[in-house]
Design an enzyme around this catalytic site. Sequence first.
Site, short mmCIF file in Angstrom:
data_model
loop_
_atom_site.label_atom_id
_atom_site.label_comp_id
_atom_site.label_asym_id
_atom_site.label_seq_id
_atom_site.Cartn_x
_atom_site.Cartn_y
_atom_site.Cartn_z
N LYS A 101 -9.45 2.30 -2.94
CA LYS A 101 -9.87 1.73 -1.66
C LYS A 101 -11.24 2.26 -1.27
O LYS A 101 -11.49 3.47 -1.29
CB LYS A 101 -8.83 2.08 -0.60
CG LYS A 101 -9.07 1.46 0.77
CD LYS A 101 -7.91 1.83 1.71
CE LYS A 101 -8.06 1.20 3.08
NZ LYS A 101 -6.93 1.56 3.98
N CYS B 255 -5.30 -2.99 3.02
CA CYS B 255 -5.11 -2.79 4.46
C CYS B 255 -6.41 -2.93 5.25
O CYS B 255 -6.87 -4.04 5.49
CB CYS B 255 -4.44 -1.45 4.71
SG CYS B 255 -3.61 -1.38 6.33
N GLU C 41 0.84 -1.20 0.00
CA GLU C 41 0.00 0.00 0.00
C GLU C 41 0.88 1.25 0.00
O GLU C 41 1.87 1.33 0.73
CB GLU C 41 -0.87 -0.04 1.25
CG GLU C 41 -1.73 1.17 1.50
CD GLU C 41 -2.42 1.12 2.86
OE1 GLU C 41 -3.45 1.79 3.00
OE2 GLU C 41 -1.91 0.43 3.76
#
Length: 503
Positions: free
Chosen positions: A323, A373, A262
């Site tokens: 995301k 994440c 990430e």
Amino acid sequence: MRNWRKAAVAAAGLSGGICVLGWAPFGVWPLSLLAYAVLFRLLRATRSARQAGILGLAFGFGLHLAGHGWVLAALHRQSGLALLPAALATTVFVCYLALFTALPCALWRLTGEGGRVSSAAALAALMTLAEWSRSLLFNGFTSLSLGYALTDAPLSGYAPVVGVYGLSFLGYGASATLAAGRASVRADALMLAAIAAVMAAGGLALGGVAWVQPAGPALHFRLLQPGVPQQRKFDSRYSGRQMRRLLGLIEQSPADLIVTPETAFAAALNDLPGDILGELQGFSRASRSHLFLGIATLSADAQGHNSVIQIAPDADRIARYDKVRLMPFGEYAPAGFSWFTAALDIPLKDLGPGSPGQRPLILGAARIGILICHEDLIGRDLRRWLPQAGLLLNPSNLAWFESSLAIGQRLQIVQMRALEAGRPILRVANTGVTASIDHRGRVRNRLPEMREATLVGQVQPMRGSTPYVRFGDLPVVLGCAAGALLHWLRRRRGFQFLAESIT
């Protein structure tokens, strides 16, 4: 009586602290079941919902202080918050999480105990519902749900069927049954042994079921772990050198897919030096490699996103995933908390979420889903990609929590996601843990933490659907809600009349 209450609260808090040994990196899962059994035994001696709630609060505080105390170091050392405010914020966070143990304990006492089996089932149902409700608030935080501790236990075979909350219910049920022991120790021991044997046999049997099948050829991967400390990751004095080093790692050798963590690139895609993007595209074409790179991006309205871009050998455009589930306080400010996030020295803290309807990325015949994440914490985000995706990528940056319990806890959570989905997951983190996890949740290979390294191997995409992929958490949530409601109704005087009226 007052001394007893103090002793009970202390015992509950101590049991909560010991309970954390059940999760990774310790993995002594029977201790978690025993610790909850201690709490549930203490609850049986309470006389009011208030007393039960206080015991639950003490247990939850001990559990989350021991298991999530790493938040203090992240706020103070990594985010630049002064020690006192960081300690206060951590205390508030731990108390918030502890409420999800206190509330079901208080509600259970309000319903009354009833029969041994129904009382234990009701307590397990309420605890499970409280766990699930943690996934709904502030974009969800499910770490230290009891089911995660059972990832490597004989019960793990239930995970593809009922998911992490189904495992939690089984664990709470076992603890509540143990806590309900009566005078005959021998009879109770025999009964518990029988229940444990049946549950374990069911888990082992389900663990042998082939819910999914291989899909297409195996893919050769390279997972890049730069090992850059969080303090240097976005430091302008080092960013140019770090990007060049990352470029060198990418170009060391070809692979079907090369994956970075990430936000591996410190600059946004729009701000990358022109030669870096050109070099990456040139390497992809020459080596026939697909590159999956963690980087910040900007949409047409200048809204920032935490993204993974795909550079493919034959594609004219760069594919991208933004995301969807952002981390509260780290990537966005929950309503009313902008004053707190403003005090944190965190880059990329004003991001926008991507669309939940994004499609899987494509690599030949394989479809690839992305969990960036914080998204690995929630089963709903996993199910967005399924059953289309045969493989999942999990780029993360846990350098915020380096050398803490968070590293092992989060790897165990990803193992659970692989079990639920019946899909392999390639996890790649800035400082660790970078790992290859198969479709049965087993860690096949991993890199050591806090160093620059590359994990190389092959991964087999899978097809098909587990029961959890089809139905998600809904059956467990509805079943727990119905069970708790039924127990409450049975404890009310009017229930018999109601039942007779219906029949």
